[in-house]
Design a protein around this motif. Structure first.
Motif, PDB file in Angstrom:
ATOM      1  N   LEU A  16       0.859  -1.182   0.000  1.00 30.90           N
ATOM      2  CA  LEU A  16       0.000   0.000   0.000  1.00 30.90           C
ATOM      3  C   LEU A  16       0.894   1.230   0.000  1.00 30.90           C
ATOM      4  O   LEU A  16       2.021   1.169   0.508  1.00 30.90           O
ATOM      5  CB  LEU A  16      -0.894   0.054   1.247  1.00 30.90           C
ATOM      6  CG  LEU A  16      -2.156  -0.808   1.304  1.00 30.90           C
ATOM      7  CD1 LEU A  16      -2.790  -0.689   2.678  1.00 30.90           C
ATOM      8  CD2 LEU A  16      -3.133  -0.422   0.219  1.00 30.90           C
ATOM      9  N   ARG A  17       0.383   2.327  -0.543  1.00 27.78           N
ATOM     10  CA  ARG A  17       1.101   3.592  -0.461  1.00 27.78           C
ATOM     11  C   ARG A  17       0.193   4.631   0.199  1.00 27.78           C
ATOM     12  O   ARG A  17      -0.900   4.914  -0.321  1.00 27.78           O
ATOM     13  CB  ARG A  17       1.554   4.096  -1.820  1.00 27.78           C
ATOM     14  CG  ARG A  17       2.495   5.305  -1.696  1.00 27.78           C
ATOM     15  CD  ARG A  17       3.030   5.793  -3.016  1.00 27.78           C
ATOM     16  NE  ARG A  17       2.076   6.636  -3.734  1.00 27.78           N
ATOM     17  CZ  ARG A  17       2.428   7.546  -4.637  1.00 27.78           C
ATOM     18  NH1 ARG A  17       3.705   7.723  -4.923  1.00 27.78           N
ATOM     19  NH2 ARG A  17       1.505   8.267  -5.253  1.00 27.78           N
ATOM     20  N   LEU A  18       0.672   5.177   1.279  1.00 27.78           N
ATOM     21  CA  LEU A  18      -0.042   6.252   1.963  1.00 27.78           C
ATOM     22  C   LEU A  18       0.487   7.600   1.498  1.00 27.78           C
ATOM     23  O   LEU A  18       1.676   7.745   1.211  1.00 27.78           O
ATOM     24  CB  LEU A  18       0.135   6.140   3.478  1.00 27.78           C
ATOM     25  CG  LEU A  18      -0.247   4.801   4.124  1.00 27.78           C
ATOM     26  CD1 LEU A  18      -0.066   4.896   5.641  1.00 27.78           C
ATOM     27  CD2 LEU A  18      -1.649   4.397   3.761  1.00 27.78           C
ATOM     28  N   SER A  19      -0.419   8.564   1.442  1.00 28.95           N
ATOM     29  CA  SER A  19      -0.042   9.930   1.083  1.00 28.95           C
ATOM     30  C   SER A  19      -0.466  10.879   2.190  1.00 28.95           C
ATOM     31  O   SER A  19      -1.475  10.647   2.860  1.00 28.95           O
ATOM     32  CB  SER A  19      -0.723  10.353  -0.223  1.00 28.95           C
ATOM     33  OG  SER A  19      -0.345   9.526  -1.288  1.00 28.95           O
ATOM     34  N   CYS A  20       0.290  11.946   2.357  1.00 34.89           N
ATOM     35  CA  CYS A  20      -0.028  12.977   3.349  1.00 34.89           C
ATOM     36  C   CYS A  20       0.192  14.335   2.691  1.00 34.89           C
ATOM     37  O   CYS A  20       1.336  14.705   2.416  1.00 34.89           O
ATOM     38  CB  CYS A  20       0.842  12.831   4.581  1.00 34.89           C
ATOM     39  SG  CYS A  20       0.661  14.181   5.776  1.00 34.89           S
ATOM     40  N   ALA A  21      -0.895  15.036   2.445  1.00 40.18           N
ATOM     41  CA  ALA A  21      -0.827  16.356   1.828  1.00 40.18           C
ATOM     42  C   ALA A  21      -0.837  17.424   2.908  1.00 40.18           C
ATOM     43  O   ALA A  21      -1.732  17.442   3.758  1.00 40.18           O
ATOM     44  CB  ALA A  21      -2.006  16.550   0.878  1.00 40.18           C
ATOM     45  N   ALA A  22       0.152  18.300   2.861  1.00 44.91           N
ATOM     46  CA  ALA A  22       0.275  19.366   3.852  1.00 44.91           C
ATOM     47  C   ALA A  22      -0.158  20.695   3.259  1.00 44.91           C
ATOM     48  O   ALA A  22       0.125  20.992   2.099  1.00 44.91           O
ATOM     49  CB  ALA A  22       1.715  19.454   4.338  1.00 44.91           C
ATOM     50  N   SER A  23      -0.835  21.499   4.066  1.00 49.23           N
ATOM     51  CA  SER A  23      -1.248  22.845   3.646  1.00 49.23           C
ATOM     52  C   SER A  23      -1.158  23.781   4.838  1.00 49.23           C
ATOM     53  O   SER A  23      -0.979  23.355   5.974  1.00 49.23           O
ATOM     54  CB  SER A  23      -2.669  22.824   3.078  1.00 49.23           C
ATOM     55  OG  SER A  23      -3.591  22.392   4.062  1.00 49.23           O
ATOM     56  N   GLY A  24      -1.299  25.056   4.571  1.00 49.85           N
ATOM     57  CA  GLY A  24      -1.204  26.029   5.652  1.00 49.85           C
ATOM     58  C   GLY A  24       0.226  26.511   5.806  1.00 49.85           C
ATOM     59  O   GLY A  24       0.924  26.736   4.832  1.00 49.85           O
ATOM     60  N   ARG A  25       0.676  26.657   7.031  1.00 51.65           N
ATOM     61  CA  ARG A  25       2.005  27.191   7.315  1.00 51.65           C
ATOM     62  C   ARG A  25       3.078  26.107   7.132  1.00 51.65           C
ATOM     63  O   ARG A  25       3.818  25.784   8.064  1.00 51.65           O
ATOM     64  CB  ARG A  25       2.050  27.760   8.723  1.00 51.65           C
ATOM     65  CG  ARG A  25       1.116  28.945   8.912  1.00 51.65           C
ATOM     66  CD  ARG A  25       1.028  29.382  10.363  1.00 51.65           C
ATOM     67  NE  ARG A  25       2.312  29.774  10.929  1.00 51.65           N
ATOM     68  CZ  ARG A  25       2.807  31.000  10.886  1.00 51.65           C
ATOM     69  NH1 ARG A  25       2.128  31.964  10.291  1.00 51.65           N
ATOM     70  NH2 ARG A  25       3.972  31.276  11.436  1.00 51.65           N
ATOM     71  N   THR A  26       3.176  25.567   5.929  1.00 48.71           N
ATOM     72  CA  THR A  26       4.091  24.448   5.680  1.00 48.71           C
ATOM     73  C   THR A  26       5.552  24.848   5.845  1.00 48.71           C
ATOM     74  O   THR A  26       6.399  24.009   6.125  1.00 48.71           O
ATOM     75  CB  THR A  26       3.875  23.873   4.274  1.00 48.71           C
ATOM     76  OG1 THR A  26       4.042  24.925   3.323  1.00 48.71           O
ATOM     77  CG2 THR A  26       2.490  23.281   4.133  1.00 48.71           C
ATOM     78  N   PHE A  27       5.836  26.159   5.701  1.00 52.18           N
ATOM     79  CA  PHE A  27       7.220  26.606   5.831  1.00 52.18           C
ATOM     80  C   PHE A  27       7.724  26.440   7.263  1.00 52.18           C
ATOM     81  O   PHE A  27       8.923  26.446   7.511  1.00 52.18           O
ATOM     82  CB  PHE A  27       7.349  28.073   5.416  1.00 52.18           C
ATOM     83  CG  PHE A  27       6.471  29.008   6.199  1.00 52.18           C
ATOM     84  CD1 PHE A  27       5.212  29.346   5.731  1.00 52.18           C
ATOM     85  CD2 PHE A  27       6.893  29.547   7.407  1.00 52.18           C
ATOM     86  CE1 PHE A  27       4.390  30.202   6.459  1.00 52.18           C
ATOM     87  CE2 PHE A  27       6.085  30.397   8.127  1.00 52.18           C
ATOM     88  CZ  PHE A  27       4.828  30.725   7.655  1.00 52.18           C
ATOM     89  N   SER A  28       6.799  26.300   8.209  1.00 53.23           N
ATOM     90  CA  SER A  28       7.190  26.138   9.618  1.00 53.23           C
ATOM     91  C   SER A  28       7.563  24.703   9.952  1.00 53.23           C
ATOM     92  O   SER A  28       8.074  24.439  11.040  1.00 53.23           O
ATOM     93  CB  SER A  28       6.046  26.584  10.533  1.00 53.23           C
ATOM     94  OG  SER A  28       4.926  25.737  10.386  1.00 53.23           O
ATOM     95  N   SER A  29       7.336  23.787   9.020  1.00 53.19           N
ATOM     96  CA  SER A  29       7.623  22.369   9.276  1.00 53.19           C
ATOM     97  C   SER A  29       8.909  21.971   8.580  1.00 53.19           C
ATOM     98  O   SER A  29       9.065  22.163   7.389  1.00 53.19           O
ATOM     99  CB  SER A  29       6.480  21.487   8.773  1.00 53.19           C
ATOM    100  OG  SER A  29       5.289  21.766   9.474  1.00 53.19           O
ATOM    101  N   LYS A  30       9.821  21.431   9.356  1.00 62.27           N
ATOM    102  CA  LYS A  30      11.081  20.934   8.804  1.00 62.27           C
ATOM    103  C   LYS A  30      11.069  19.413   8.678  1.00 62.27           C
ATOM    104  O   LYS A  30      11.664  18.868   7.766  1.00 62.27           O
ATOM    105  CB  LYS A  30      12.239  21.366   9.692  1.00 62.27           C
ATOM    106  CG  LYS A  30      12.416  22.868   9.790  1.00 62.27           C
ATOM    107  CD  LYS A  30      13.580  23.221  10.699  1.00 62.27           C
ATOM    108  CE  LYS A  30      13.741  24.727  10.817  1.00 62.27           C
ATOM    109  NZ  LYS A  30      14.842  25.098  11.745  1.00 62.27           N
TER     110      LYS A  30
END
Length: 123
Positions: free
Chosen positions: A18-32
Protein backbone atom coordinates in the motif's frame (compact mmCIF):
# COMPACT_ATOMS: atom_id res chain seq x y z
CA UNK A 1 -0.67 25.73 11.89
CA UNK A 2 -0.15 23.01 9.32
CA UNK A 3 -3.07 20.94 8.09
CA UNK A 4 -2.38 17.33 7.14
CA UNK A 5 -4.67 15.04 5.17
CA UNK A 6 -3.81 11.35 4.77
CA UNK A 7 -5.09 8.98 2.13
CA UNK A 8 -4.30 5.56 0.73
CA UNK A 9 -5.22 3.21 3.55
CA UNK A 10 -7.26 0.07 3.04
CA UNK A 11 -7.44 -3.69 3.33
CA UNK A 12 -4.65 -5.81 1.88
CA UNK A 13 -3.49 -9.40 2.19
CA UNK A 14 -0.26 -10.28 3.92
CA UNK A 15 2.67 -9.79 1.56
CA UNK A 16 0.88 -7.04 -0.32
CA UNK A 17 1.64 -3.34 -0.68
CA UNK A 18 0.00 0.00 0.00
CA UNK A 19 1.10 3.59 -0.46
CA UNK A 20 -0.04 6.25 1.96
CA UNK A 21 -0.04 9.93 1.08
CA UNK A 22 -0.03 12.98 3.35
CA UNK A 23 -0.83 16.36 1.83
CA UNK A 24 0.27 19.37 3.85
CA UNK A 25 -1.25 22.85 3.65
CA UNK A 26 -1.20 26.03 5.65
CA UNK A 27 2.00 27.19 7.32
CA UNK A 28 4.09 24.45 5.68
CA UNK A 29 7.22 26.61 5.83
CA UNK A 30 7.19 26.14 9.62
CA UNK A 31 7.62 22.37 9.28
CA UNK A 32 11.08 20.93 8.80
CA UNK A 33 10.36 17.32 9.62
CA UNK A 34 7.54 15.03 8.57
CA UNK A 35 6.75 11.56 9.78
CA UNK A 36 4.41 8.63 10.10
CA UNK A 37 3.21 7.04 13.31
CA UNK A 38 0.75 4.20 13.84
CA UNK A 39 -1.55 3.03 16.57
CA UNK A 40 -2.97 -0.46 16.83
CA UNK A 41 -6.02 -1.24 19.00
CA UNK A 42 -5.10 -1.26 22.67
CA UNK A 43 -1.56 -0.07 22.01
CA UNK A 44 0.24 3.23 22.22
CA UNK A 45 0.98 5.32 19.15
CA UNK A 46 4.43 4.41 17.84
CA UNK A 47 6.99 5.87 15.48
CA UNK A 48 7.21 4.39 11.98
CA UNK A 49 9.33 6.67 9.79
CA UNK A 50 10.46 10.27 9.39
CA UNK A 51 11.95 12.50 6.71
CA UNK A 52 13.47 15.97 6.60
CA UNK A 53 11.80 18.23 4.01
CA UNK A 54 15.03 19.81 2.84
CA UNK A 55 17.73 17.17 3.03
CA UNK A 56 15.59 14.07 2.53
CA UNK A 57 17.28 12.40 5.50
CA UNK A 58 15.22 9.43 6.69
CA UNK A 59 14.94 7.23 9.76
CA UNK A 60 12.84 4.11 10.30
CA UNK A 61 11.59 1.98 13.14
CA UNK A 62 13.38 -1.37 13.23
CA UNK A 63 10.08 -3.16 12.70
CA UNK A 64 9.59 -1.62 9.24
CA UNK A 65 13.16 -1.13 8.06
CA UNK A 66 13.68 -2.71 4.65
CA UNK A 67 9.92 -2.94 3.97
CA UNK A 68 8.68 0.65 4.21
CA UNK A 69 10.01 3.72 2.39
CA UNK A 70 9.22 7.32 3.24
CA UNK A 71 9.63 9.97 0.56
CA UNK A 72 8.53 13.50 -0.18
CA UNK A 73 7.50 15.68 -3.11
CA UNK A 74 8.38 19.23 -2.12
CA UNK A 75 6.53 20.76 -5.06
CA UNK A 76 3.31 19.06 -3.98
CA UNK A 77 3.90 19.45 -0.22
CA UNK A 78 3.20 15.74 0.03
CA UNK A 79 4.87 12.94 1.95
CA UNK A 80 4.45 9.28 1.05
CA UNK A 81 4.86 6.00 2.86
CA UNK A 82 5.36 3.04 0.55
CA UNK A 83 4.63 -0.14 2.47
CA UNK A 84 5.72 -3.47 1.00
CA UNK A 85 5.70 -7.03 2.34
CA UNK A 86 2.93 -6.09 4.72
CA UNK A 87 2.30 -8.25 7.77
CA UNK A 88 -0.81 -8.64 9.94
CA UNK A 89 1.07 -6.89 12.75
CA UNK A 90 1.24 -3.77 10.56
CA UNK A 91 -2.51 -3.37 11.03
CA UNK A 92 -3.14 0.02 12.64
CA UNK A 93 -4.36 3.54 12.09
CA UNK A 94 -1.52 5.43 10.44
CA UNK A 95 -1.05 9.10 11.28
CA UNK A 96 0.93 11.73 9.44
CA UNK A 97 2.84 14.22 11.58
CA UNK A 98 4.64 17.52 11.10
CA UNK A 99 7.18 19.24 13.29
CA UNK A 100 9.48 22.22 13.48
CA UNK A 101 12.17 19.73 14.45
CA UNK A 102 14.39 18.50 11.63
CA UNK A 103 13.10 14.95 11.99
CA UNK A 104 10.39 13.36 14.12
CA UNK A 105 11.57 10.47 16.25
CA UNK A 106 9.18 10.89 19.16
CA UNK A 107 5.64 12.08 19.71
CA UNK A 108 6.77 14.94 21.95
CA UNK A 109 8.09 17.04 19.04
CA UNK A 110 4.99 16.74 16.84
CA UNK A 111 3.24 20.05 16.15
CA UNK A 112 0.46 18.82 13.85
CA UNK A 113 -1.35 15.53 13.26
CA UNK A 114 -3.46 14.24 10.42
CA UNK A 115 -6.78 12.54 11.04
CA UNK A 116 -5.40 9.06 10.44
CA UNK A 117 -6.02 6.36 7.85
CA UNK A 118 -6.78 2.72 8.59
CA UNK A 119 -4.49 -0.01 7.28
CA UNK A 120 -5.68 -3.58 7.72
CA UNK A 121 -3.52 -6.55 6.73
CA UNK A 122 -5.25 -9.92 6.59
CA UNK A 123 -3.42 -13.21 7.07
Amino acid sequence: QVQLVESGGGLVQAGGSLRLSCAASGRTFSSKGMGWFRQAPGKEREFVATINWSSGTTYYADSVKGRFTISRDNAKNTVYLQMNSLKPEDTAVYYCAASSASVILQIGVVNSWGQGTQVTVSS
